[in-house]
Design an enzyme around this catalytic site. Structure first.
Site, short mmCIF file in Angstrom:
data_model
loop_
_atom_site.label_atom_id
_atom_site.label_comp_id
_atom_site.label_asym_id
_atom_site.label_seq_id
_atom_site.Cartn_x
_atom_site.Cartn_y
_atom_site.Cartn_z
N MET A 30 17.08 -61.08 27.98
CA MET A 30 16.03 -61.55 27.07
C MET A 30 14.77 -61.91 27.87
O MET A 30 13.90 -62.62 27.38
CB MET A 30 16.52 -62.74 26.25
CG MET A 30 17.71 -62.36 25.37
SD MET A 30 17.93 -63.43 23.95
CE MET A 30 18.25 -64.98 24.75
N ASN A 32 12.29 -63.45 31.04
CA ASN A 32 12.15 -64.67 31.83
C ASN A 32 13.15 -64.64 32.99
O ASN A 32 13.97 -65.53 33.18
CB ASN A 32 12.35 -65.93 30.97
CG ASN A 32 11.82 -67.16 31.70
OD1 ASN A 32 12.55 -68.08 32.01
ND2 ASN A 32 10.56 -67.15 32.04
N HIS A 34 15.30 -64.52 36.33
CA HIS A 34 15.52 -65.33 37.53
C HIS A 34 16.53 -64.60 38.41
O HIS A 34 16.98 -63.50 38.07
CB HIS A 34 15.99 -66.74 37.16
CG HIS A 34 17.14 -66.76 36.17
ND1 HIS A 34 18.38 -66.24 36.47
CD2 HIS A 34 17.22 -67.20 34.89
CE1 HIS A 34 19.18 -66.39 35.44
NE2 HIS A 34 18.50 -66.96 34.45
N HIS A 37 19.65 -62.98 36.71
CA HIS A 37 19.42 -61.66 36.12
C HIS A 37 19.30 -60.59 37.21
O HIS A 37 19.85 -59.49 37.11
CB HIS A 37 18.11 -61.62 35.33
CG HIS A 37 18.05 -62.57 34.16
ND1 HIS A 37 17.24 -63.68 34.16
CD2 HIS A 37 18.66 -62.55 32.97
CE1 HIS A 37 17.35 -64.30 33.00
NE2 HIS A 37 18.22 -63.65 32.26
N LYS A 151 28.22 -66.22 33.84
CA LYS A 151 27.62 -67.48 33.33
C LYS A 151 27.86 -67.61 31.82
O LYS A 151 28.14 -68.68 31.31
CB LYS A 151 26.13 -67.47 33.66
CG LYS A 151 25.23 -68.10 32.68
CD LYS A 151 24.78 -69.45 33.13
CE LYS A 151 24.02 -70.25 32.12
NZ LYS A 151 23.35 -69.57 31.08
N ASP A 152 27.71 -66.49 31.09
CA ASP A 152 27.97 -66.48 29.65
C ASP A 152 29.38 -65.91 29.46
O ASP A 152 29.55 -64.78 28.98
CB ASP A 152 26.91 -65.64 28.93
CG ASP A 152 25.53 -66.24 29.11
OD1 ASP A 152 25.20 -67.16 28.37
OD2 ASP A 152 24.80 -65.82 30.03
N SER A 187 19.35 -70.48 34.62
CA SER A 187 19.25 -70.11 33.20
C SER A 187 17.78 -70.13 32.81
O SER A 187 17.02 -70.97 33.30
CB SER A 187 20.02 -71.13 32.35
OG SER A 187 19.63 -71.03 31.00
N SER A 188 17.41 -69.23 31.92
CA SER A 188 16.02 -69.25 31.43
C SER A 188 15.73 -70.60 30.77
O SER A 188 14.61 -71.09 30.80
CB SER A 188 15.80 -68.14 30.41
OG SER A 188 16.09 -66.89 31.00
N ARG A 189 16.76 -71.19 30.16
CA ARG A 189 16.55 -72.47 29.45
C ARG A 189 16.32 -73.63 30.42
O ARG A 189 15.89 -74.70 29.98
CB ARG A 189 17.71 -72.75 28.50
CG ARG A 189 17.73 -71.80 27.31
CD ARG A 189 18.61 -72.25 26.17
NE ARG A 189 18.33 -71.50 24.95
CZ ARG A 189 19.02 -70.44 24.53
NH1 ARG A 189 20.06 -70.03 25.21
NH2 ARG A 189 18.69 -69.81 23.42
P1 AMP Z 1 19.87 -63.68 29.04
O1 AMP Z 1 18.51 -63.19 29.38
O2 AMP Z 1 20.01 -65.17 29.12
O3 AMP Z 1 20.41 -63.09 27.77
O4 AMP Z 1 20.83 -63.15 30.19
C1 AMP Z 1 20.93 -61.78 30.47
C2 AMP Z 1 22.11 -61.54 31.35
O5 AMP Z 1 21.97 -62.26 32.57
C3 AMP Z 1 23.43 -62.02 30.71
O6 AMP Z 1 24.44 -61.07 30.98
C4 AMP Z 1 23.68 -63.31 31.41
O7 AMP Z 1 25.06 -63.67 31.47
C5 AMP Z 1 23.14 -63.01 32.80
N1 AMP Z 1 22.84 -64.27 33.49
C6 AMP Z 1 22.10 -65.30 33.03
N2 AMP Z 1 22.10 -66.32 33.91
C7 AMP Z 1 22.84 -65.93 34.96
C8 AMP Z 1 23.23 -66.53 36.20
N3 AMP Z 1 22.86 -67.77 36.53
N4 AMP Z 1 24.02 -65.81 37.04
C9 AMP Z 1 24.42 -64.56 36.72
N5 AMP Z 1 24.09 -63.93 35.57
C10 AMP Z 1 23.32 -64.60 34.69
#
Ligand code: AMP
Length: 284
Positions: A30, A32, A34, A37, A151-152, A187-189
């Protein structure tokens, strides 16, 4: 690195790549971005020939009182970071491209049992939104492998299940959680947190580690007692815990003393910000 806004343009180039014998790796995000990702993209880069990262804030997975409007957006920085690690393509469609009739879909992909537990209990419909967008991205891109973060953990488990149950011909690769030095999962949050709150939030990983150590070091422990102890610690640190649960790795149901593969999962609010984390343990 090419940026695609439409499904048709992306499909055209992915067909060319496939016709040239290239394997395709997909990293749904989504934005943002880091280091968490980017670790997914880096692994995709090692394992596949043509890498597509998607950046799409999926309205269908946000509840009515959640942070869809405020969700952090940083498209320029994201594309710079992706280019620096040799991502081939970014798919960043607008909402109408993905949901021409609005995000209240008539066709939903759902994994009912796993989706109602843990985070699903507090975020009704969230995982249906995730499963539906991820399935759409799979059929749009038809990757050989798709990369998701541990993480998720619940999300990763649900996606593995849907790919298996719907016979989608691709491999799901789980990537370990990237953390700050305090242990806080990236985390983006985390963007919503002050420096002080980030220190406070590190209690989540500390509680997971302490519980994992307790489980590893003594047998016959009462799981509910361990969970309650961790919940108390998280509360004392100033967070509002949602759950702290010792579960079976695949079913995500409460673990039994005889289980050898466990995952400890937690979610808590720090102010308005919902944070999640987990760790897995295997007993030989
Ligand atoms: P999101 O943008 O939050 O939907 O995350 C996109 C992908 O990145 C998802 O598969 C998350 O599980 C993964 N992700 C997010 N944070 C981390 C992290 N700290 N370490 C590894 N993967 C992550």
């Amino acid at each position: 690195m090419q940026i695609y806004r439409t499904i048709a343009d992306l499909r055209q180039d992915l067909k060319l790549a496939r016709d040239n014998g290239l394997s395709i790796g997909l990293v749904p995000t989504m934005g943002n971005l880091h280091e968490g990702h980017l670790s997914l993209v880096k692994m995709a880069r090692k394992q596949c020939d043509f890498i597509v990262t998607t950046i799409f804030i999926n309205p269908a997975q946000f509840g009515p009182n959640e942070d869809l409007q405020n969700y952090p957006r940083s498209f320029e920085d994201d594309t710079t970071a992706l280019e620096s690690i040799n991502c081939d393509a970014v798919f960043a469609p607008n909402i109408e491209e993905i949901y021409p009739f609005g995000p209240r879909l008539e066709t939903l992909v759902t994994v009912p049992s796993l989706s109602q537990l843990l985070c699903g209990a507090s975020r009704p419909g969230h995982f249906d939104g995730v499963c539906t967008i991820v399935t759409k991205l799979f059929t749009i891109c038809q990757p050989d492998k798709a990369y998701f973060g541990e993480k998720d953990y619940q999300q990763l488990t649900i996606i593995k299940k849907l790919v298996h149950d719907l016979n989608i011909p691709l491999e799901i690769i789980g990537i370990p959680t990237q953390r700050e030095t305090s242990g806080l999962a990236l985390s983006s949050r985390n963007n919503y947190l002050s420096a002080e709150q980030k220190q406070q939030a590190a209690i989540l990983y500390q509680s997971l580690l302490q519980t994992a150590d307790a489980l590893k070091n003594s047998s016959g422990l009462n799981f509910a007692k361990l969970e309650n102890k961790a919940l108390q610690k998280i509360s004392i640190a100033g967070l509002q815990p949602d759950y702290f649960s010792i579960c079976h790795t695949n079913t995500l149901l409460p673990a039994k003393p005889s289980d050898t593969e466990l995952v400890i999962l937690t979610a808590a609010y720090l102010g308005e910000t919902r944070l999640i984390d987990n760790i897995s343990i295997t007993f030989s």
